[in-house]
Motif scaffolding. Structure first.
Motif, short mmCIF file in Angstrom:
data_model
loop_
_atom_site.label_atom_id
_atom_site.label_comp_id
_atom_site.label_asym_id
_atom_site.label_seq_id
_atom_site.Cartn_x
_atom_site.Cartn_y
_atom_site.Cartn_z
N LYS B 137 23.77 81.37 57.02
CA LYS B 137 24.87 81.27 57.98
C LYS B 137 24.29 81.23 59.39
CE LYS B 137 29.10 81.02 59.29
NZ LYS B 137 28.93 79.69 59.89
N THR B 138 24.63 80.20 60.11
CA THR B 138 24.11 80.03 61.47
C THR B 138 25.14 80.52 62.48
OG1 THR B 138 24.98 77.81 61.49
CG2 THR B 138 22.66 78.07 60.87
N PHE B 139 24.77 80.52 63.73
CA PHE B 139 25.70 80.84 64.81
C PHE B 139 25.25 80.04 66.03
CE2 PHE B 139 28.03 84.43 67.24
CZ PHE B 139 29.25 83.81 67.01
N THR B 140 25.38 78.74 65.90
CA THR B 140 24.87 77.82 66.91
C THR B 140 25.73 77.83 68.18
OG1 THR B 140 26.23 76.05 66.00
CG2 THR B 140 24.00 76.25 65.13
N MET B 141 25.21 77.22 69.22
CA MET B 141 25.94 77.09 70.48
C MET B 141 27.32 76.50 70.23
SD MET B 141 26.10 77.28 73.76
CE MET B 141 24.82 77.03 74.96
N ARG B 142 27.39 75.47 69.41
CA ARG B 142 28.64 74.81 69.10
C ARG B 142 29.60 75.76 68.38
NH1 ARG B 142 30.65 69.38 67.39
NH2 ARG B 142 32.12 70.03 65.79
N GLU B 143 29.07 76.49 67.41
CA GLU B 143 29.91 77.44 66.65
C GLU B 143 30.41 78.56 67.55
OE1 GLU B 143 28.07 77.26 62.14
OE2 GLU B 143 26.88 78.18 63.69
N ARG B 144 29.59 78.94 68.52
CA ARG B 144 30.02 80.01 69.43
C ARG B 144 31.04 79.50 70.44
NH1 ARG B 144 24.42 80.62 69.72
NH2 ARG B 144 24.37 80.08 71.91
#
Lengths: 115, 307
Positions: B137-144
């Motif tokens: 599970k990522t938490f990329t700039m876009r997802e944030r």
């Protein structure tokens, strides 16, 4: 890619190697690569990456992996402390009961990256 | 209510009795993302009743769980529809579903698929095997960034209560008269509070990996400190007034703690914070925020009395 690590030495994750049968299900369901296989048994290798979602313990057929599962959400902790419904935060909310909260969209789009 | 899909078995394309069965939540976006991820393929989609909530959240709550899955498999007559005995579940349903229980109770083997629906074609083509990257599970700039509007809406209610109070106090205090005082002190209060909201609910989530510390409160506090320092430096209007230094000092307290509080609340939207960690963080962060907030408001109110 950035790798996020939350607080050190705080999670309740535990693994009993005696009970582990090496099926590897905990490795499969873990979203943060916390566990790894080692000589036919699972081992905790990235303890501080654990978010206590509880997927590993839920899918462990022998209860070798245990964790106090919960959602790491400050608003839920505050609501529980104030005697309000602790689940009325983040995503964990019943749409029908959502009268005083932040609105339906708020409740559902938090952690929405997971659908 | 319009975010829900009726639970049950759906056919995608022209699936036969060999076609894979993909399981999802009855949150419309979960269902749509799954469909859109595998265009032109034939599959069965089993939609669980998760009360219109997405997979991960429903799994955490238990509605996307073993019980509902076993019940839905039976209710849909899946054993008559397909000859194989395999179900493909999104990996993030793991907190709610015990694969070994499902097998025992329904005869179906659970295969956990990738976290992101966009990885489904690759997973499918590899013979329903996920790579290590698909399991993270990522938490990329876009997802944030997509979460920012949600955070802002959450602060709106409080802002509507607090900002008029600042206007009112600004008008009653000082010796410039009600309307002039309201404009002078209230206007800056609005700007200051908005900058605190931007620091805690917009900039902190976006700049999360680059802000110092691990605790969200600390990250938010630092962002608020920078913001308040900039604001106080740049704002020179009313410089000669007697209450000016005290008033600016007040905002150097208020903006960082408001930002810290809002950042702390972003833990709920993040994809990597544990409940034990959040509890530990709050033990020192909440008293700190309250103390800073009270000190700041007292300073601000006293600045109105200085003439």
């Amino acid at each position: 890619m950035e790798r996020f690590v939350y607080l050190k030495d705080v999670v309740t994750l535990a693994l009993d190697p005696e009970k582990c049968i090496g099926c590897g299900m905990c490795l499969v369901v873990c979203p943060h690569g916390v566990l790894r296989m080692n000589n036919g048994h699972a081992r905790i290798v990235n303890r501080d990456l654990c978010m206590e979602c509880g997927a590993c313990s839920r899918n462990c057929p022998t209860e070798a992996v245990t964790v106090e599962a919960g959602v790491g959400c400050a608003a839920a902790v505050i609501n529980t402390a104030l005697g309000r419904d602790g689940s009325s935060c983040c995503c964990v909310i019943e749409p029908d009961k959502d009268s005083g909260g932040g609105g339906l969209k708020t409740s559902q789009s938090a952690r929405s990256g997971c659908c | 209510m319009h975010y829900m899909v009726d639970p049950g078995l759906y056919a995608l394309g022209n699936p036969d009795d060999q076609a894979p069965v993909l399981v999802t939540a009855n949150y419309k976006m979960s269902f749509d993302r799954l469909r859109e991820a595998i265009p032109g393929r034939n599959a069965w989609i089993l939609v669980l009743d998760t009360k219109g909530i997405n997979v991960w959240c429903a799994a955490g709550k238990g509605t996307f769980g073993t019980e509902e899955l076993v019940r839905r498999v039976a209710a849909s007559g899946l054993t008559q529809v397909v000859t194989h005995r395999e179900l493909i579940l999104p990996q993030l349903s793991g907190p709610g579903v015990a694969a070994h229980e499902v097998r025992k109770r329904s005869g179906f083997t659970v295969i956990y698929g990738p976290i992101r629906s966009t990885d489904l074609p690759a997973f499918w083509d590899a013979g329903f095997k996920a790579t290590a990257v698909m399991r993270r599970k990522t938490f990329t700039m876009r997802e944030r960034t997509v979460l920012v509007p949600v955070e802002l809406v959450g602060t709106l209610k409080w802002s509507l209560v607090i900002l008029p109070l600042f206007f009112l106090a600004g008008g009653l205090g000082g010796d410039a008269g009600f309307w002039a005082g309201m404009l002078q002190n209230g206007l800056f209060a609005v700007i200051a509070m908005l900058s605190a909201v931007v620091a805690g609910a917009v900039l902190t989530p976006m700049l999360l990996p680059w802000l110092p510390g691990r605790a969200f409160s600390l990250k938010g506090f630092v962002m608020g400190l920078i913001t308040s320092a900039l604001l106080v430096t740049l704002w020179t209007r009313g410089f000669s007034e007697p209450g000016y230094p005290t008033r600016m000092m007040a905002w150097l307290f208020i903006i960082p703690v408001v930002s810290a509080y809002l950042a702390m609340n972003f833990t709920g939207a993040s994809t990597y914070t544990s409940l034990s960690g959040v509890r530990k963080e709050m033990k020192w962060a909440v008293p700190f925020q309250i103390a800073g907030g009270v000190a700041g408001v007292c300073l601000w109110l006293s600045s109105l009395l200085i003439t």
